[in-house]
Write an enzyme that holds these catalytic residues in place. Structure first.
Site, PDB file in Angstrom:
ATOM      1  N   GLY A 133       0.794  -0.901  -0.086  1.00 16.32           N
ATOM      2  CA  GLY A 133      -0.009  -0.229  -0.563  1.00 16.32           C
ATOM      3  C   GLY A 133       0.782   1.962  -0.053  1.00 16.32           C
ATOM      4  N   SER A 211       0.810  -6.848  -5.712  1.00 18.25           N
ATOM      5  CA  SER A 211      -0.122  -4.435  -5.084  1.00 18.25           C
ATOM      6  C   SER A 211       0.177  -3.661  -5.567  1.00 18.25           C
ATOM      7  CB  SER A 211      -0.549  -5.865  -3.618  1.00 18.25           C
ATOM      8  OG  SER A 211      -1.388  -4.810  -3.463  1.00 18.25           O
TER       9      SER A 211
END
Length: 601
Positions: A133, A211
């Site tokens: 993230g 991701s």
């Protein structure tokens, strides 16, 4: 104190005794001393891997360099001892970490197989950009030894600045932002300059990420100035058209909030930045902790690294020639995602910790859950009842519409398709238009015995990040026990596919493997299904065609039609609706869930 000073003191005190078995590489920066690891696996014909760990690739980003682009490191204290990992970059953590955390963190690790290269030009090279993230993670959490030994490629894992230190922006030239992306690029430049000294082929470099690392990889793949630094990319469960944040956000509000919170109440922006640079890492992390997950630490449009909003790049490319798209189309790409990506977000969408007992009814789906899912997928948008009913109808198992198992899996599908899956299809389609470069897609589906993140037992297949231990060859976690022998077969096959692509741009060669992985194509949508048994894994067609049609065409067209009719919404807000994702939720989930997993895989 910076690393150079520490090294000088170290060498003043003691002399390094180098074992005759220690590998030594001579580079333009000086000699680098590594270590040799022997992997205790019978399935490896070559078991030795030379590891060069904790190599700095830029000057320490401290003092006046904090928040800014990295600066080139011209030399190392030679010989440089590269037998242990360097510090990980500052980040908020929710549990113990195995590596020291420091602002002096721009290190990379090189894993070199002790075997002849597949070509006279040297070993093909894989550069891994970790996820988390844009707030968490480190290159040291990923051991490249198995891929290097089994696939006969060089593996490089990197650190890059995260959170406040990597993505703070003042909205002007004082602190432009995207320092973490520039770190990644400097690491790629380091590889291009020095990898030949390690026996690597700088003409065969593949950037790989998962991701947020996949988004980073793709952003690097859309930057024309990167031409020549790499030739291929692999993106796993991440796409620039998700995206993880609003790249055109008002960064000044976050900047002012941070300044107020940590006690840098100055009138002038440059004075605030000077105050922030005067704070210790610990004071900054603890100071912003109460507001950390309301802050948007991630890439932004800075008119330098990023000049076009990735959310709009597919639409813009339809009417004009974009250098970003042309460079992207010059690369070979391999991309894909997992079966149940959306379950990763379910606990936060429901705001409950009872996910293991989650048994929703049809009424809950109709009256609450679809609306909740849409509010998580689309930022600052509300939808008419007709829209939510359309989404519900599209995601109902009509053979048994009231079954709670079906309902919760369809809810997971709404979240996963809108965030990870359909955006990946969209970018693969963009790549395949007017290009001769190779393009391959996969769907990873099995239910593994080991998960990186805690998940409910009712989940019948893979979710976010479940493929990473397989492609990294984590045999200490995957394939453990007789009942999980199938995992080891899948693991070795995935490593073969991935390293074949890294070597040649084709996952089917040079090492022969079945089933054959067909190239993705706009007409038939060919892809590879990676399932529990490799005998069941097979090529498929029309990959996510129905889902892509719904989210990229039917859904936004209906939203636009209704908004025009009632005048409640601006058309441009929805022109790319299927590509918008809530940053606050994304970072909250990554910050808490990945933190609780202690960064392990």
């Amino acid at each position: 104190m910076e690393r150079v000073t520490l090294k000088i003191l170290f060498f003043m005190g003691i002399a390094i005794l180098v074992s005759s078995s220690d590998p030594v590489v001579t580079t333009e920066l000086g000699e680098i001393i590594g270590k040799t690891t022997t992997l205790p696996l019978d399935l490896l014909p070559y078991k030795d891997v030379h590891q060069y760990l904790g190599i700095p690739y830029a000057k320490a980003p401290v003092g006046e360099r904090r928040f800014l682009k990295p600066e080139v490191l011209s030399n190392l204290i030679a010989p440089y001892d590269a037998k242990s990992h360097g510090a990980m970059c500052p980040q908020s953590t929710f549990g113990p970490i195995a590596v020291t955390m420091s602002e002096d963190c721009l290190f990379l690790n090189v894993y070199v197989p002790d075997q002849p290269s597949d070509k006279p030009s040297g070993h093909a090279v894989m550069v891994w950009i970790h996820g988390g993230g844009f707030r968490e993670g480190a290159g040291s959490q990923y051991d490249g030894s198995f891929i290097a030994a089994y696939g006969n490629v060089i593996v490089v894992t990197i650190n890059y600045r995260l959170g406040l230190f990597g993505f703070l922006s003042t909205g002007d030239k004082t602190v432009p932002g995207n320092a973490g992306l520039w770190d990644q690029r400097m690491a790629l430049q380091w590889v291009h300059t020095h990898i030949e000294s390690f026996g690597g082929d700088k003409g065969r470099v593949t950037v790989v990420g998962g991701s947020a690392g996949a988004i980073s990889t793709m952003l690097q793949g859309f930057m024309p100035d990167n031409h020549g630094l790499f030739q291929r990319i692999i993106t796993q469960s991440g796409s620039i058209s998700m995206p993880v944040n609003d790249m055109e956000k008002d960064v000044k509000s976050d900047f002012k909030l941070i300044a107020t919170t940590v006690g840098c109440l100055e009138d002038d922006i440059s004075d605030i930045v000077a105050c922030l640079r005067g704070k210790s890492v610990e004071d900054l992390l603890s100071g912003i902790s109460p507001i950390a997950f309301s802050l948007n630490f991630s890439p932004i449009i800075d008119d330098d690294f990023l000049k076009i909003n990735p959310q709009h790049i597919s639409r813009l490319s339809e009417s004009e020639r974009l250098n970003e798209v042309e460079f992207f189309r010059s690369l070979d790409i391999l991309s894909g995602f997992n079966a149940y990506e959306g379950v990763f977000f379910l606990p936060f969408m429901l705001l409950t910790n009872q996910i293991k007992d989650f048994t929703p009814s049809r009424e809950e789906m109709s009256n609450q859950l679809v609306t909740n899912a849409l509010s998580y997928l689309y930022k600052k948008q509300t939808f008419q009842n007709e829209i939510t009913k359309l989404v519900e109808a599209q995601h109902t198992t009509w053979t048994n519409p009231s079954d709670s198992d079906n309902i919760r899996l369809q809810l997971v599908k709404i979240i996963g398709d809108g965030s990870f899956c359909v955006p990946a299809i969209e970018i693969s389609r963009l790549h395949k238009q007017s290009t001769s470069s190779r393009n391959f897609m996969y769907h990873f589906t099995p239910n593994p015995s080991y998960r990186r993140l805690p998940m409910p037992s009712w989940l019948p297949g893979s979710t976010h990040a479940d493929e990473v231990p397989f492609m990294f060859g984590s045999t200490e976690k995957v394939g453990v026990g007789e009942e999980n022998a199938w995992e080891l077969v899948l693991l070795t096959n995935m490593v073969t596919y991935w390293t074949n692509f890294i070597k040649s741009g084709d996952p089917n060669r040079p090492t022969a493997i079945t089933p054959h992985w067909p190239e993705y194509n706009l007409e038939t949508g060919d892809y590879l299904k990676l399932e529990k048994s490799m005998s069941n894994s097979s090529a498929g067609q029309y990959f996510y065609e129905e889902e892509a049609n719904f989210w990229l065409h039917v859904f936004p067209d209906l939203v636009n039609a209704i908004s025009k009719e009632d005048g409640s919404c601006d058309h441009d807000n929805y022109s790319n609706a299927a590509n918008t994702f809530s940053f606050v939720i994304y970072t909250l989930i990554f910050g808490v869930v990945l933190g609780l997993s202690f960064f392990l895989y």
